[in-house]
Design a protein around this motif. Structure first.
Motif, PDB file in Angstrom:
ATOM      1  N   LYS A  89      39.844  23.302   7.911  1.00  0.00           N
ATOM      2  CA  LYS A  89      39.076  22.100   7.598  1.00  0.00           C
ATOM      3  C   LYS A  89      37.839  22.446   6.774  1.00  0.00           C
ATOM      4  O   LYS A  89      37.194  23.461   6.990  1.00  0.00           O
ATOM      5  CB  LYS A  89      38.665  21.427   8.915  1.00  0.00           C
ATOM      6  N   GLY A  90      37.529  21.579   5.794  1.00  0.00           N
ATOM      7  CA  GLY A  90      36.324  21.731   4.979  1.00  0.00           C
ATOM      8  C   GLY A  90      36.501  22.532   3.709  1.00  0.00           C
ATOM      9  O   GLY A  90      35.575  22.620   2.895  1.00  0.00           O
ATOM     10  N   GLN A  91      37.698  23.092   3.512  1.00  0.00           N
ATOM     11  CA  GLN A  91      37.921  23.928   2.323  1.00  0.00           C
ATOM     12  C   GLN A  91      38.160  23.083   1.067  1.00  0.00           C
ATOM     13  O   GLN A  91      38.773  22.020   1.126  1.00  0.00           O
ATOM     14  CB  GLN A  91      39.130  24.843   2.546  1.00  0.00           C
ATOM     15  N   SER A 139      48.791  36.045   0.097  1.00  0.00           N
ATOM     16  CA  SER A 139      48.273  36.231   1.452  1.00  0.00           C
ATOM     17  C   SER A 139      47.707  34.941   2.034  1.00  0.00           C
ATOM     18  O   SER A 139      47.551  34.813   3.249  1.00  0.00           O
ATOM     19  CB  SER A 139      47.184  37.308   1.456  1.00  0.00           C
ATOM     20  N   GLY A 140      47.408  33.979   1.166  1.00  0.00           N
ATOM     21  CA  GLY A 140      46.857  32.712   1.630  1.00  0.00           C
ATOM     22  C   GLY A 140      46.608  31.783   0.464  1.00  0.00           C
ATOM     23  O   GLY A 140      46.771  32.160  -0.702  1.00  0.00           O
ATOM     24  N   ILE A 141      46.209  30.556   0.770  1.00  0.00           N
ATOM     25  CA  ILE A 141      45.915  29.590  -0.287  1.00  0.00           C
ATOM     26  C   ILE A 141      44.623  29.971  -1.010  1.00  0.00           C
ATOM     27  O   ILE A 141      43.796  30.718  -0.486  1.00  0.00           O
ATOM     28  CB  ILE A 141      45.785  28.161   0.285  1.00  0.00           C
ATOM     29  N   ILE A 142      44.474  29.474  -2.233  1.00  0.00           N
ATOM     30  CA  ILE A 142      43.233  29.677  -2.982  1.00  0.00           C
ATOM     31  C   ILE A 142      42.157  28.761  -2.394  1.00  0.00           C
ATOM     32  O   ILE A 142      42.355  27.551  -2.278  1.00  0.00           O
ATOM     33  CB  ILE A 142      43.424  29.353  -4.474  1.00  0.00           C
ATOM     34  N   VAL A 143      41.044  29.336  -2.011  1.00  0.00           N
ATOM     35  CA  VAL A 143      39.891  28.560  -1.532  1.00  0.00           C
ATOM     36  C   VAL A 143      38.803  28.664  -2.582  1.00  0.00           C
ATOM     37  O   VAL A 143      38.305  29.751  -2.879  1.00  0.00           O
ATOM     38  CB  VAL A 143      39.390  29.076  -0.167  1.00  0.00           C
ATOM     39  N   LEU A 144      38.466  27.542  -3.182  1.00  0.00           N
ATOM     40  CA  LEU A 144      37.474  27.523  -4.263  1.00  0.00           C
ATOM     41  C   LEU A 144      36.067  27.703  -3.714  1.00  0.00           C
ATOM     42  O   LEU A 144      35.696  27.085  -2.711  1.00  0.00           O
ATOM     43  CB  LEU A 144      37.577  26.209  -5.034  1.00  0.00           C
ATOM     44  N   LYS A 145      35.296  28.551  -4.369  1.00  0.00           N
ATOM     45  CA  LYS A 145      33.923  28.817  -3.928  1.00  0.00           C
ATOM     46  C   LYS A 145      32.953  27.765  -4.444  1.00  0.00           C
ATOM     47  O   LYS A 145      31.947  27.462  -3.805  1.00  0.00           O
ATOM     48  CB  LYS A 145      33.495  30.214  -4.375  1.00  0.00           C
ATOM     49  N   ASN A 146      33.248  27.235  -5.632  1.00  0.00           N
ATOM     50  CA  ASN A 146      32.363  26.243  -6.226  1.00  0.00           C
ATOM     51  C   ASN A 146      32.770  24.831  -5.800  1.00  0.00           C
ATOM     52  O   ASN A 146      33.937  24.567  -5.483  1.00  0.00           O
ATOM     53  CB  ASN A 146      32.395  26.342  -7.749  1.00  0.00           C
ATOM     54  N   ASP A 147      31.814  23.938  -5.797  1.00  0.00           N
ATOM     55  CA  ASP A 147      32.082  22.537  -5.452  1.00  0.00           C
ATOM     56  C   ASP A 147      32.439  21.757  -6.717  1.00  0.00           C
ATOM     57  O   ASP A 147      31.561  21.353  -7.480  1.00  0.00           O
ATOM     58  CB  ASP A 147      30.861  21.911  -4.775  1.00  0.00           C
ATOM     59  N   GLU A 149      34.303  18.443  -8.546  1.00  0.00           N
ATOM     60  CA  GLU A 149      34.587  17.037  -8.245  1.00  0.00           C
ATOM     61  C   GLU A 149      36.037  16.897  -7.829  1.00  0.00           C
ATOM     62  O   GLU A 149      36.941  17.494  -8.436  1.00  0.00           O
ATOM     63  CB  GLU A 149      34.291  16.182  -9.474  1.00  0.00           C
ATOM     64  N   LEU A 150      36.278  16.118  -6.792  1.00  0.00           N
ATOM     65  CA  LEU A 150      37.641  15.923  -6.293  1.00  0.00           C
ATOM     66  C   LEU A 150      38.508  15.304  -7.384  1.00  0.00           C
ATOM     67  O   LEU A 150      38.091  14.358  -8.073  1.00  0.00           O
ATOM     68  CB  LEU A 150      37.630  15.024  -5.055  1.00  0.00           C
ATOM     69  N   GLY A 151      39.698  15.845  -7.548  1.00  0.00           N
ATOM     70  CA  GLY A 151      40.602  15.370  -8.585  1.00  0.00           C
ATOM     71  C   GLY A 151      40.476  16.109  -9.898  1.00  0.00           C
ATOM     72  O   GLY A 151      41.228  15.845 -10.843  1.00  0.00           O
ATOM     73  N   THR A 152      39.510  17.062  -9.994  1.00  0.00           N
ATOM     74  CA  THR A 152      39.342  17.846 -11.224  1.00  0.00           C
ATOM     75  C   THR A 152      40.628  18.628 -11.524  1.00  0.00           C
ATOM     76  O   THR A 152      41.149  19.325 -10.646  1.00  0.00           O
ATOM     77  CB  THR A 152      38.173  18.835 -11.084  1.00  0.00           C
ATOM     78  N   PRO A 153      41.159  18.519 -12.732  1.00  0.00           N
ATOM     79  CA  PRO A 153      42.383  19.269 -13.069  1.00  0.00           C
ATOM     80  C   PRO A 153      42.149  20.776 -12.981  1.00  0.00           C
ATOM     81  O   PRO A 153      41.123  21.280 -13.455  1.00  0.00           O
ATOM     82  CB  PRO A 153      42.674  18.850 -14.514  1.00  0.00           C
ATOM     83  N   ALA A 154      43.094  21.477 -12.385  1.00  0.00           N
ATOM     84  CA  ALA A 154      42.986  22.933 -12.275  1.00  0.00           C
ATOM     85  C   ALA A 154      42.966  23.592 -13.642  1.00  0.00           C
ATOM     86  O   ALA A 154      42.374  24.662 -13.821  1.00  0.00           O
ATOM     87  CB  ALA A 154      44.145  23.478 -11.440  1.00  0.00           C
ATOM     88  N   SER A 155      43.592  22.953 -14.626  1.00  0.00           N
ATOM     89  CA  SER A 155      43.654  23.534 -15.973  1.00  0.00           C
ATOM     90  C   SER A 155      42.271  23.688 -16.584  1.00  0.00           C
ATOM     91  O   SER A 155      42.028  24.613 -17.368  1.00  0.00           O
ATOM     92  CB  SER A 155      44.517  22.658 -16.889  1.00  0.00           C
TER      93      SER A 155
END
Length: 419
Positions: A89-91, A139-147, A149-155
């Motif tokens: 939770k919170g990632q 080994s696990g999912i990518i957890v982004l360190k920076n905040d 905006e939700l919906g920002t394209p990964a590209s």
């Protein structure tokens, strides 16, 4: 020969479509035999967006799975089943939404669909590095360190580069067009004739400078018939590492596998300006650099680990004790640049085309360098290319130039017996 449109536009900026450029090139005698799309990450990460895990609970019917509630910036949150050990939770995570096609690092294709896993709905996929084609880590999912905006394209986060690559059927008489600069030069000419607007740019080498002369390696050209020009300089205190994304993308787009920031620069300048270069580990050179032939049946191990038996007419780059490179064709195993290299000797030369072709055929070695030397490169661009490569190596590795350019040059009017 592969030519990147993005790379080409660094020389000549045109407001033309790739189809229009293709027609111009073919009209110039540089027949475009095919056009293909290149993406630095296959699929372009289309459909993959930033999400935030609002809730994460254990799956009631599977010990290793969790049910997550993920906000991806839409009206409704997504329920996604995830088996990664590090999900919580919170990632901030990367979510492949319904309808996305993923190209994994092991070349599998995953089409994301809405479904049920062990009786619970799943509306997407929270992704690991290898599932997005970004690396090998599973080994696990990518957890982004920076905040983000939700919906920002990964590209946009990973700066995915898209390109168009022209496959040009280069005829033997067009040695002038064996580089992006050469192709751009032809386009510039036709644009001037047809009054097509363009902006021309050439790489700036004015920042080249010699910091000191502490690591000067002298050059002796013994075989002046097979070597007409030879230039070299030393770069010290380099840090060998992976190349930055922009450089790796340029090489990948034309089918060159990146190796490290030193070797990649030599390949980059070769395909940019048409001048083959070679980087030696300077600490493995004893005394002077000597351009000469070796005795018949001398054994020499090349970078691919193959031991080759030299012919008495094979031109070699040596030091005062042994050979280190088949001139203009392939480097030797002993002096190749690796992660332990601290100092580099950088070579730029013009070798006799017929001599290179004979050696290339004799050993069955067809390289990007031999392809160009056999056809005859521009004899005037050697120092420019050397300076260009030195600037890039210093920028990318933190090195400094520690010798003046060692020069050997003779008029091409003094033709060797091989012409």
């Amino acid at each position: 020969m592969k030519i990147s449109n993005n790379w080409l536009q660094q020389f000549i900026k045109l407001e033309l479509s790739t189809d229009e450029i293709s027609i111009l090139l073919t009209d110039l005698g540089l027949e475009v035999e095919g056009i293909e799309k290149f993406e630095s990450v296959k699929g372009g990460l289309n459909g993959v967006v930033v999400g935030k895990i609002l809730n994460c609970i254990k799956h009631p019917n599977a010990d290793r799975l969790k049910i997550t509630e993920v906000d991806v910036g839409e009206k409704e949150n997504l329920s996604i089943i995830c088996g990664a050990p590090n999900v919580d939770k919170g990632q901030s995570v990367l979510v492949a939404t319904i309808g996305t096609t993923l190209h994994t690092n092991d070349k599998k294709i995953l089409k994301i669909k809405k479904g049920k896993i062990r009786g619970e709905a799943s509306e997407g996929m929270i992704c690991a590095e290898d599932e997005l084609g970004l690396g090998n880590d599973h080994s696990g999912i990518i957890v982004l360190k920076n905040d983000f905006e939700l919906g920002t394209p990964a590209s946009s986060i990973f700066k995915v580069e898209s390109d168009t690559v022209y496959e040009i059927g280069l005829t033997p008489n067009r040695s002038d067009a064996m580089s992006h600069m050469g192709i751009a030069r032809d386009l510039k000419t036709v644009c001037m004739l047809k009054k097509i607007p363009f902006k021309w740019n050439f790489p700036d080498i004015s920042s080249f400078k010699v910091e000191n002369e502490k690591n000067t390696i002298n050059v002796n050209v013994n075989d002046k018939k097979r070597c007409l020009h030879y230039y070299g300089l030393s770069i010290s205190n380099v840090k060998v590492s992976n190349s930055p994304t922009w450089l790796a993308n340029k090489l990948n787009s034309i089918g060159i596998t990146p190796k490290n920031n030193i070797v990649d620069v030599t390949n980059y300048v070769l395909h940019e300006l048409g001048q083959p270069l070679h980087a030696f580990d300077a600490d493995k050179l004893v005394g002077n650099v000597v351009v000469k032939t070796c005795k018949e049946n001398t054994k020499f191990k090349t970078l691919d680990g193959v031991e080759r038996i030299l012919h008495a007419e094979d031109l070699m780059i040596c030091d005062d004790e042994e050979a280190h490179c088949i001139a203009g064709i392939f480097g030797g195993e002993k002096s190749g640049v690796n992660n332990n290299t601290n100092n580099v000797f950088l070579e730029s030369a013009y070798f006799d085309p017929v001599s290179i072709r004979k050696t290339s055929k004799r050993h069955g070695l067809n390289t990007d360098a031999s392809f160009r030397f056999e056809r005859g490169i521009d004899p005037e661009i050697g120092i420019t290319a050397l300076k260009r490569a030195a600037i890039l190596i210093c920028e990318l590795s933190g090195g400094i130039v520690t010798s003046k350019i060692q020069k050997f040059s003779q008029s091409l009017n003094q033709k060797s017996k091989f012409f």
